[in-house]
Design a protein around this motif. Structure first.
Motif, PDB file in Angstrom:
ATOM      1  N   HIS A 179       0.825  -1.210   0.000  1.00  8.63           N
ATOM      2  CA  HIS A 179       0.000   0.000   0.000  1.00  8.63           C
ATOM      3  C   HIS A 179       0.861   1.263   0.000  1.00  8.63           C
ATOM      4  O   HIS A 179       0.657   2.174  -0.797  1.00  8.63           O
ATOM      5  N   LEU A 180       1.832   1.322   0.905  1.00  2.52           N
ATOM      6  CA  LEU A 180       2.665   2.515   1.008  1.00  2.52           C
ATOM      7  C   LEU A 180       3.570   2.675  -0.208  1.00  2.52           C
ATOM      8  O   LEU A 180       3.943   3.787  -0.570  1.00  2.52           O
ATOM      9  N   GLY A 181       3.906   1.552  -0.834  1.00  2.00           N
ATOM     10  CA  GLY A 181       4.751   1.610  -2.018  1.00  2.00           C
ATOM     11  C   GLY A 181       4.110   2.336  -3.180  1.00  2.00           C
ATOM     12  O   GLY A 181       4.803   2.756  -4.109  1.00  2.00           O
ATOM     13  N   GLN A 182       2.788   2.494  -3.150  1.00  2.00           N
ATOM     14  CA  GLN A 182       2.123   3.267  -4.187  1.00  2.00           C
ATOM     15  C   GLN A 182       2.491   4.746  -4.095  1.00  2.00           C
ATOM     16  O   GLN A 182       2.470   5.465  -5.085  1.00  2.00           O
ATOM     17  N   LEU A 183       2.837   5.192  -2.884  1.00  2.00           N
ATOM     18  CA  LEU A 183       3.156   6.597  -2.671  1.00  2.00           C
ATOM     19  C   LEU A 183       4.656   6.843  -2.535  1.00  2.00           C
ATOM     20  O   LEU A 183       5.188   7.800  -3.082  1.00  2.00           O
ATOM     21  N   HIS A 184       5.308   5.965  -1.773  1.00  2.00           N
ATOM     22  CA  HIS A 184       6.729   6.176  -1.472  1.00  2.00           C
ATOM     23  C   HIS A 184       7.379   4.821  -1.281  1.00  2.00           C
ATOM     24  O   HIS A 184       7.384   4.263  -0.177  1.00  2.00           O
ATOM     25  N   ALA A 185       7.903   4.260  -2.335  1.00  2.00           N
ATOM     26  CA  ALA A 185       8.367   2.877  -2.326  1.00  2.00           C
ATOM     27  C   ALA A 185       9.670   2.713  -1.555  1.00  2.00           C
ATOM     28  O   ALA A 185      10.635   3.429  -1.787  1.00  2.00           O
ATOM     29  N   GLY A 186       9.669   1.764  -0.622  1.00  2.00           N
ATOM     30  CA  GLY A 186      10.898   1.364   0.054  1.00  2.00           C
ATOM     31  C   GLY A 186      11.220   2.088   1.334  1.00  2.00           C
ATOM     32  O   GLY A 186      12.229   1.785   1.982  1.00  2.00           O
ATOM     33  N   SER A 187      10.410   3.041   1.761  1.00  2.00           N
ATOM     34  CA  SER A 187      10.708   3.799   2.969  1.00  2.00           C
ATOM     35  C   SER A 187      10.337   2.982   4.206  1.00  2.00           C
ATOM     36  O   SER A 187       9.170   2.639   4.400  1.00  2.00           O
ATOM     37  N   GLN A 188      11.327   2.680   5.049  1.00  2.00           N
ATOM     38  CA  GLN A 188      11.077   1.903   6.263  1.00  2.00           C
ATOM     39  C   GLN A 188      11.967   2.390   7.393  1.00  2.00           C
ATOM     40  O   GLN A 188      13.135   2.698   7.195  1.00  2.00           O
ATOM     41  N   VAL A 189      11.383   2.459   8.596  1.00  2.00           N
ATOM     42  CA  VAL A 189      12.127   2.769   9.817  1.00  2.00           C
ATOM     43  C   VAL A 189      12.094   1.520  10.682  1.00  2.00           C
ATOM     44  O   VAL A 189      11.016   1.020  11.026  1.00  2.00           O
ATOM     45  N   GLU A 201      18.733   0.598  18.724  1.00  2.00           N
ATOM     46  CA  GLU A 201      19.200   0.847  17.361  1.00  2.00           C
ATOM     47  C   GLU A 201      18.030   1.309  16.507  1.00  2.00           C
ATOM     48  O   GLU A 201      16.900   0.855  16.693  1.00  2.00           O
ATOM     49  N   GLU A 202      18.291   2.206  15.572  1.00  2.00           N
ATOM     50  CA  GLU A 202      17.260   2.651  14.634  1.00  2.00           C
ATOM     51  C   GLU A 202      17.905   2.886  13.279  1.00  2.00           C
ATOM     52  O   GLU A 202      18.919   3.576  13.187  1.00  2.00           O
ATOM     53  N   THR A 203      17.309   2.315  12.256  1.00  2.00           N
ATOM     54  CA  THR A 203      17.823   2.490  10.899  1.00  2.00           C
ATOM     55  C   THR A 203      16.689   2.958   9.990  1.00  2.00           C
ATOM     56  O   THR A 203      15.526   2.619  10.204  1.00  2.00           O
ATOM     57  N   LYS A 204      17.044   3.722   8.977  1.00  2.00           N
ATOM     58  CA  LYS A 204      16.081   4.228   8.016  1.00  2.00           C
ATOM     59  C   LYS A 204      16.569   3.910   6.610  1.00  2.00           C
ATOM     60  O   LYS A 204      17.766   4.006   6.331  1.00  2.00           O
ATOM     61  N   THR A 205      15.650   3.540   5.755  1.00  2.00           N
ATOM     62  CA  THR A 205      16.000   3.265   4.360  1.00  2.00           C
ATOM     63  C   THR A 205      15.435   4.357   3.465  1.00  2.00           C
ATOM     64  O   THR A 205      14.309   4.820   3.674  1.00  2.00           O
ATOM     65  N   ALA A 206      16.215   4.770   2.506  1.00  2.00           N
ATOM     66  CA  ALA A 206      15.766   5.788   1.555  1.00  2.00           C
ATOM     67  C   ALA A 206      14.771   5.169   0.582  1.00  2.00           C
ATOM     68  O   ALA A 206      14.724   3.952   0.405  1.00  2.00           O
ATOM     69  N   ALA A 207      13.988   6.020  -0.047  1.00  2.00           N
ATOM     70  CA  ALA A 207      12.970   5.502  -0.958  1.00  2.00           C
ATOM     71  C   ALA A 207      12.767   6.448  -2.124  1.00  2.00           C
ATOM     72  O   ALA A 207      13.221   7.595  -2.111  1.00  2.00           O
ATOM     73  N   GLN A 208      12.060   5.949  -3.113  1.00  2.00           N
ATOM     74  CA  GLN A 208      11.723   6.717  -4.300  1.00  2.00           C
ATOM     75  C   GLN A 208      10.205   6.875  -4.376  1.00  2.00           C
ATOM     76  O   GLN A 208       9.460   6.107  -3.764  1.00  2.00           O
ATOM     77  N   PRO A 209       9.715   7.874  -5.114  1.00  2.00           N
ATOM     78  CA  PRO A 209       8.258   7.995  -5.288  1.00  2.00           C
ATOM     79  C   PRO A 209       7.665   6.706  -5.848  1.00  2.00           C
ATOM     80  O   PRO A 209       8.247   6.053  -6.712  1.00  2.00           O
ATOM     81  N   GLY A 210       6.505   6.322  -5.333  1.00  2.00           N
ATOM     82  CA  GLY A 210       5.852   5.101  -5.763  1.00  2.00           C
ATOM     83  C   GLY A 210       5.167   5.253  -7.105  1.00  2.00           C
ATOM     84  O   GLY A 210       5.093   6.337  -7.686  1.00  2.00           O
ATOM     85  N   LYS A 211       4.620   4.138  -7.603  1.00  2.00           N
ATOM     86  CA  LYS A 211       4.006   4.130  -8.935  1.00  2.00           C
ATOM     87  C   LYS A 211       2.832   5.093  -9.031  1.00  2.00           C
ATOM     88  O   LYS A 211       2.675   5.809 -10.028  1.00  2.00           O
ATOM     89  N   ALA A 212       1.993   5.104  -8.004  1.00  2.00           N
ATOM     90  CA  ALA A 212       0.818   5.978  -8.050  1.00  2.00           C
ATOM     91  C   ALA A 212       1.227   7.443  -8.036  1.00  2.00           C
ATOM     92  O   ALA A 212       0.639   8.265  -8.750  1.00  2.00           O
ATOM     93  N   MET A 213       2.230   7.785  -7.248  1.00  2.00           N
ATOM     94  CA  MET A 213       2.695   9.171  -7.189  1.00  2.00           C
ATOM     95  C   MET A 213       3.350   9.576  -8.504  1.00  2.00           C
ATOM     96  O   MET A 213       3.146  10.694  -8.994  1.00  2.00           O
ATOM     97  N   LEU A 214       4.127   8.698  -9.102  1.00  2.00           N
ATOM     98  CA  LEU A 214       4.749   9.005 -10.392  1.00  2.00           C
ATOM     99  C   LEU A 214       3.690   9.218 -11.469  1.00  2.00           C
ATOM    100  O   LEU A 214       3.807  10.121 -12.303  1.00  2.00           O
ATOM    101  N   SER A 215       2.643   8.388 -11.455  1.00  2.00           N
ATOM    102  CA  SER A 215       1.563   8.545 -12.422  1.00  2.00           C
ATOM    103  C   SER A 215       0.837   9.871 -12.205  1.00  2.00           C
ATOM    104  O   SER A 215       0.481  10.559 -13.167  1.00  2.00           O
TER     105      SER A 215
END
Length: 292
Positions: A179-189, A201-215
Protein backbone atom coordinates in the motif's frame (compact mmCIF):
# COMPACT_ATOMS: atom_id res chain seq x y z
CA UNK A 1 -46.17 -44.79 -44.47
CA UNK A 2 -45.27 -47.20 -41.68
CA UNK A 3 -41.58 -47.18 -42.65
CA UNK A 4 -41.55 -43.38 -42.65
CA UNK A 5 -43.01 -43.38 -39.12
CA UNK A 6 -40.30 -45.78 -38.00
CA UNK A 7 -37.63 -43.46 -39.36
CA UNK A 8 -39.14 -40.47 -37.48
CA UNK A 9 -39.25 -42.45 -34.24
CA UNK A 10 -35.69 -43.61 -34.69
CA UNK A 11 -34.50 -40.02 -35.28
CA UNK A 12 -36.45 -38.84 -32.22
CA UNK A 13 -34.91 -41.50 -29.96
CA UNK A 14 -31.44 -40.74 -31.30
CA UNK A 15 -31.86 -37.00 -30.56
CA UNK A 16 -33.24 -37.75 -27.11
CA UNK A 17 -30.32 -40.05 -26.38
CA UNK A 18 -27.80 -37.43 -27.45
CA UNK A 19 -29.53 -34.75 -25.34
CA UNK A 20 -29.54 -37.07 -22.35
CA UNK A 21 -25.83 -37.72 -22.75
CA UNK A 22 -25.13 -33.96 -22.88
CA UNK A 23 -27.19 -33.37 -19.74
CA UNK A 24 -25.41 -36.19 -17.94
CA UNK A 25 -21.97 -34.86 -18.84
CA UNK A 26 -23.02 -31.36 -17.85
CA UNK A 27 -24.27 -32.60 -14.47
CA UNK A 28 -21.07 -34.57 -13.92
CA UNK A 29 -18.60 -31.80 -14.73
CA UNK A 30 -20.53 -28.60 -13.89
CA UNK A 31 -19.76 -27.07 -10.50
CA UNK A 32 -22.12 -24.13 -10.76
CA UNK A 33 -21.54 -20.60 -12.05
CA UNK A 34 -18.02 -19.25 -12.08
CA UNK A 35 -17.26 -16.98 -9.17
CA UNK A 36 -14.39 -14.51 -8.86
CA UNK A 37 -11.80 -15.37 -6.21
CA UNK A 38 -12.90 -14.34 -2.74
CA UNK A 39 -11.26 -11.24 -1.32
CA UNK A 40 -9.38 -12.27 1.79
CA UNK A 41 -9.40 -9.66 4.54
CA UNK A 42 -5.88 -8.46 5.22
CA UNK A 43 -6.63 -7.20 8.71
CA UNK A 44 -8.89 -8.82 11.27
CA UNK A 45 -8.81 -9.26 15.02
CA UNK A 46 -8.87 -12.85 16.30
CA UNK A 47 -9.25 -14.22 19.80
CA UNK A 48 -6.98 -17.15 19.04
CA UNK A 49 -3.97 -14.98 18.18
CA UNK A 50 -2.14 -12.63 20.45
CA UNK A 51 -1.15 -10.60 17.42
CA UNK A 52 -3.59 -7.77 16.74
CA UNK A 53 -4.37 -6.63 13.24
CA UNK A 54 -6.50 -3.57 13.66
CA UNK A 55 -6.59 0.14 13.20
CA UNK A 56 -3.70 2.03 14.78
CA UNK A 57 -4.42 3.59 18.14
CA UNK A 58 -5.92 7.06 17.86
CA UNK A 59 -3.71 10.00 18.65
CA UNK A 60 -4.85 11.99 21.72
CA UNK A 61 -6.72 15.18 20.83
CA UNK A 62 -5.62 18.55 22.06
CA UNK A 63 -8.10 21.10 23.40
CA UNK A 64 -8.18 22.81 20.00
CA UNK A 65 -9.14 19.56 18.29
CA UNK A 66 -12.10 18.54 20.43
CA UNK A 67 -14.65 19.91 17.92
CA UNK A 68 -12.79 18.75 14.81
CA UNK A 69 -14.61 15.99 12.96
CA UNK A 70 -11.97 15.12 10.39
CA UNK A 71 -11.15 11.69 11.78
CA UNK A 72 -13.93 9.86 9.94
CA UNK A 73 -14.45 8.94 6.30
CA UNK A 74 -17.26 11.51 6.08
CA UNK A 75 -15.08 14.42 7.14
CA UNK A 76 -15.57 16.22 3.79
CA UNK A 77 -19.29 16.57 4.52
CA UNK A 78 -18.85 17.63 8.15
CA UNK A 79 -15.95 20.09 7.76
CA UNK A 80 -16.51 23.85 7.58
CA UNK A 81 -16.45 25.15 4.02
CA UNK A 82 -16.49 28.61 2.41
CA UNK A 83 -16.90 29.84 -1.16
CA UNK A 84 -13.76 30.95 -3.01
CA UNK A 85 -13.58 32.37 -6.56
CA UNK A 86 -10.54 32.06 -8.83
CA UNK A 87 -9.57 33.45 -12.24
CA UNK A 88 -11.97 36.35 -12.39
CA UNK A 89 -14.87 34.34 -10.98
CA UNK A 90 -14.52 31.74 -13.75
CA UNK A 91 -13.88 28.99 -11.21
CA UNK A 92 -15.93 28.89 -8.03
CA UNK A 93 -14.78 26.48 -5.37
CA UNK A 94 -15.95 25.28 -2.00
CA UNK A 95 -12.79 25.21 0.10
CA UNK A 96 -12.01 24.50 3.74
CA UNK A 97 -12.51 27.53 5.96
CA UNK A 98 -9.17 26.86 7.70
CA UNK A 99 -6.13 25.12 6.23
CA UNK A 100 -5.83 21.43 7.00
CA UNK A 101 -2.92 20.29 9.19
CA UNK A 102 -1.59 16.82 9.91
CA UNK A 103 -3.09 17.05 13.39
CA UNK A 104 -6.54 17.13 11.75
CA UNK A 105 -6.02 13.96 9.73
CA UNK A 106 -6.42 10.27 10.47
CA UNK A 107 -3.57 9.19 12.76
CA UNK A 108 -1.77 12.39 11.68
CA UNK A 109 -0.96 10.64 8.41
CA UNK A 110 -2.13 13.26 5.91
CA UNK A 111 -4.77 10.96 4.41
CA UNK A 112 -7.44 13.65 4.14
CA UNK A 113 -5.05 15.92 2.24
CA UNK A 114 -5.33 13.57 -0.75
CA UNK A 115 -9.11 13.41 -0.47
CA UNK A 116 -9.36 17.20 -0.22
CA UNK A 117 -7.12 17.76 -3.27
CA UNK A 118 -9.25 15.29 -5.22
CA UNK A 119 -12.39 17.23 -4.24
CA UNK A 120 -10.87 20.48 -5.51
CA UNK A 121 -9.82 18.94 -8.82
CA UNK A 122 -13.30 17.51 -9.32
CA UNK A 123 -14.89 20.93 -8.82
CA UNK A 124 -12.49 22.48 -11.34
CA UNK A 125 -13.08 19.74 -13.90
CA UNK A 126 -16.83 20.37 -13.85
CA UNK A 127 -16.44 24.11 -14.50
CA UNK A 128 -13.69 24.33 -17.11
CA UNK A 129 -15.20 24.51 -20.62
CA UNK A 130 -12.24 22.89 -22.38
CA UNK A 131 -13.06 19.19 -22.77
CA UNK A 132 -9.42 18.13 -22.87
CA UNK A 133 -8.38 20.14 -19.81
CA UNK A 134 -11.51 19.05 -17.97
CA UNK A 135 -10.75 15.40 -18.70
CA UNK A 136 -7.15 15.85 -17.53
CA UNK A 137 -8.35 17.34 -14.25
CA UNK A 138 -10.83 14.49 -13.80
CA UNK A 139 -7.96 12.03 -14.30
CA UNK A 140 -5.86 13.90 -11.74
CA UNK A 141 -8.78 13.69 -9.32
CA UNK A 142 -8.97 9.90 -9.76
CA UNK A 143 -5.24 9.52 -9.16
CA UNK A 144 -5.40 11.58 -5.96
CA UNK A 145 -8.32 9.40 -4.84
CA UNK A 146 -6.32 6.25 -5.61
CA UNK A 147 -3.47 7.43 -3.38
CA UNK A 148 -5.96 8.30 -0.64
CA UNK A 149 -7.37 4.78 -0.91
CA UNK A 150 -3.91 3.25 -0.56
CA UNK A 151 -3.27 5.37 2.54
CA UNK A 152 -6.61 4.45 4.07
CA UNK A 153 -5.88 0.76 3.55
CA UNK A 154 -2.47 1.17 5.17
CA UNK A 155 -3.90 3.15 8.10
CA UNK A 156 -6.31 0.29 8.83
CA UNK A 157 -3.48 -2.21 9.34
CA UNK A 158 -1.35 -2.74 12.42
CA UNK A 159 0.45 -5.70 13.95
CA UNK A 160 1.13 -5.60 17.67
CA UNK A 161 2.25 -8.58 19.72
CA UNK A 162 4.81 -11.41 19.78
CA UNK A 163 6.01 -12.93 16.49
CA UNK A 164 3.59 -15.58 15.20
CA UNK A 165 4.47 -19.06 14.02
CA UNK A 166 2.29 -18.58 10.96
CA UNK A 167 4.31 -15.44 10.12
CA UNK A 168 1.28 -13.16 10.42
CA UNK A 169 3.58 -10.25 11.19
CA UNK A 170 5.37 -10.75 7.88
CA UNK A 171 2.04 -10.86 6.05
CA UNK A 172 1.03 -7.54 7.60
CA UNK A 173 4.43 -6.11 6.70
CA UNK A 174 4.06 -7.21 3.08
CA UNK A 175 0.56 -5.76 2.70
CA UNK A 176 1.58 -2.46 4.31
CA UNK A 177 4.64 -2.24 2.09
CA UNK A 178 2.44 -2.76 -0.97
CA UNK A 179 0.00 0.00 0.00
CA UNK A 180 2.66 2.52 1.01
CA UNK A 181 4.75 1.61 -2.02
CA UNK A 182 2.12 3.27 -4.19
CA UNK A 183 3.16 6.60 -2.67
CA UNK A 184 6.73 6.18 -1.47
CA UNK A 185 8.37 2.88 -2.33
CA UNK A 186 10.90 1.36 0.05
CA UNK A 187 10.71 3.80 2.97
CA UNK A 188 11.08 1.90 6.26
CA UNK A 189 12.13 2.77 9.82
CA UNK A 190 13.36 -0.21 11.84
CA UNK A 191 13.91 0.25 15.57
CA UNK A 192 15.07 -2.15 18.31
CA UNK A 193 14.18 -1.54 21.96
CA UNK A 194 15.03 -3.23 25.24
CA UNK A 195 12.17 -4.53 27.39
CA UNK A 196 12.69 -1.38 29.51
CA UNK A 197 11.85 0.81 26.50
CA UNK A 198 15.44 1.88 25.80
CA UNK A 199 16.20 2.49 22.13
CA UNK A 200 19.02 0.15 21.09
CA UNK A 201 19.20 0.85 17.36
CA UNK A 202 17.26 2.65 14.63
CA UNK A 203 17.82 2.49 10.90
CA UNK A 204 16.08 4.23 8.02
CA UNK A 205 16.00 3.27 4.36
CA UNK A 206 15.77 5.79 1.56
CA UNK A 207 12.97 5.50 -0.96
CA UNK A 208 11.72 6.72 -4.30
CA UNK A 209 8.26 8.00 -5.29
CA UNK A 210 5.85 5.10 -5.76
CA UNK A 211 4.01 4.13 -8.93
CA UNK A 212 0.82 5.98 -8.05
CA UNK A 213 2.69 9.17 -7.19
CA UNK A 214 4.75 9.00 -10.39
CA UNK A 215 1.56 8.54 -12.42
CA UNK A 216 -0.01 11.51 -10.62
CA UNK A 217 3.02 13.68 -11.37
CA UNK A 218 2.89 12.71 -15.06
CA UNK A 219 -0.76 13.82 -15.20
CA UNK A 220 0.10 17.06 -13.40
CA UNK A 221 2.83 17.80 -15.93
CA UNK A 222 0.44 17.21 -18.82
CA UNK A 223 -2.08 19.64 -17.31
CA UNK A 224 0.46 22.40 -16.77
CA UNK A 225 1.75 21.95 -20.34
CA UNK A 226 -1.73 22.23 -21.81
CA UNK A 227 -1.92 25.66 -23.55
CA UNK A 228 -5.52 26.10 -22.38
CA UNK A 229 -4.36 25.95 -18.76
CA UNK A 230 -2.88 29.43 -19.11
CA UNK A 231 -6.46 30.79 -19.10
CA UNK A 232 -6.77 29.73 -15.45
CA UNK A 233 -3.53 30.88 -13.75
CA UNK A 234 -4.94 30.99 -10.22
CA UNK A 235 -6.46 27.53 -10.52
CA UNK A 236 -3.21 26.12 -11.87
CA UNK A 237 -1.29 27.76 -9.01
CA UNK A 238 -3.64 26.10 -6.51
CA UNK A 239 -3.06 22.74 -8.20
CA UNK A 240 0.71 23.28 -7.94
CA UNK A 241 0.44 24.08 -4.23
CA UNK A 242 -1.76 21.09 -3.49
CA UNK A 243 0.48 18.79 -5.51
CA UNK A 244 3.60 20.01 -3.69
CA UNK A 245 1.90 19.26 -0.37
CA UNK A 246 0.88 15.76 -1.50
CA UNK A 247 4.42 15.02 -2.68
CA UNK A 248 5.83 16.20 0.66
CA UNK A 249 3.39 14.11 2.68
CA UNK A 250 4.01 11.02 0.57
CA UNK A 251 7.78 11.36 0.80
CA UNK A 252 7.65 11.34 4.62
CA UNK A 253 5.45 8.27 4.99
CA UNK A 254 7.27 5.27 6.40
CA UNK A 255 6.64 1.66 7.26
CA UNK A 256 7.56 1.48 10.95
CA UNK A 257 8.80 -1.81 12.46
CA UNK A 258 9.56 -1.72 16.20
CA UNK A 259 11.00 -4.82 17.88
CA UNK A 260 11.33 -5.34 21.63
CA UNK A 261 14.17 -7.56 22.87
CA UNK A 262 14.62 -9.08 26.32
CA UNK A 263 17.77 -7.69 27.88
CA UNK A 264 18.55 -9.13 31.38
CA UNK A 265 22.28 -8.59 30.83
CA UNK A 266 22.55 -8.51 27.07
CA UNK A 267 19.77 -8.42 24.50
CA UNK A 268 18.57 -11.68 23.06
CA UNK A 269 18.53 -11.87 19.24
CA UNK A 270 14.86 -12.95 19.14
CA UNK A 271 12.13 -10.34 19.40
CA UNK A 272 9.62 -10.76 22.22
CA UNK A 273 7.20 -8.15 20.91
CA UNK A 274 6.65 -6.26 17.66
CA UNK A 275 4.77 -3.27 16.32
CA UNK A 276 4.37 -2.83 12.56
CA UNK A 277 2.38 0.15 11.25
CA UNK A 278 2.32 3.21 8.98
CA UNK A 279 4.00 6.35 10.29
CA UNK A 280 4.03 9.96 9.08
CA UNK A 281 7.35 11.49 10.14
CA UNK A 282 6.41 15.16 9.62
CA UNK A 283 5.39 17.35 12.62
CA UNK A 284 1.71 17.39 13.53
CA UNK A 285 1.27 21.08 12.65
CA UNK A 286 2.54 20.66 9.07
CA UNK A 287 0.07 22.11 6.56
CA UNK A 288 -1.85 19.47 4.65
CA UNK A 289 -3.71 21.86 2.33
CA UNK A 290 -2.94 25.14 0.60
CA UNK A 291 -3.66 28.29 2.60
CA UNK A 292 -5.99 30.45 0.49
Amino acid sequence: MRSRLKLHCKALFTAAGFSGMVLALTFFFYDGPLHPPELIATAQATQQKSAILSQPKSQPKTAGQQDANLHTEGWLESAQWVNHALDGDAIRLRVLKSPLTLADTTHQSGLEAFEYAAALYGQMARQIPSQKLSAQLAALQLKAQAMAHAMRQAAALRFEGPPMEDMTHLQVHAVLANHLGQLHAGSQVTARYSHHGQLLEETKTAAQPGKAMLSYQDSLKAILQNPEASQFPQSMDLIRQESAILAQLASHLALRWDSVHYCPQECQPVSTDMRIYMQQTLPAQTLASAAL
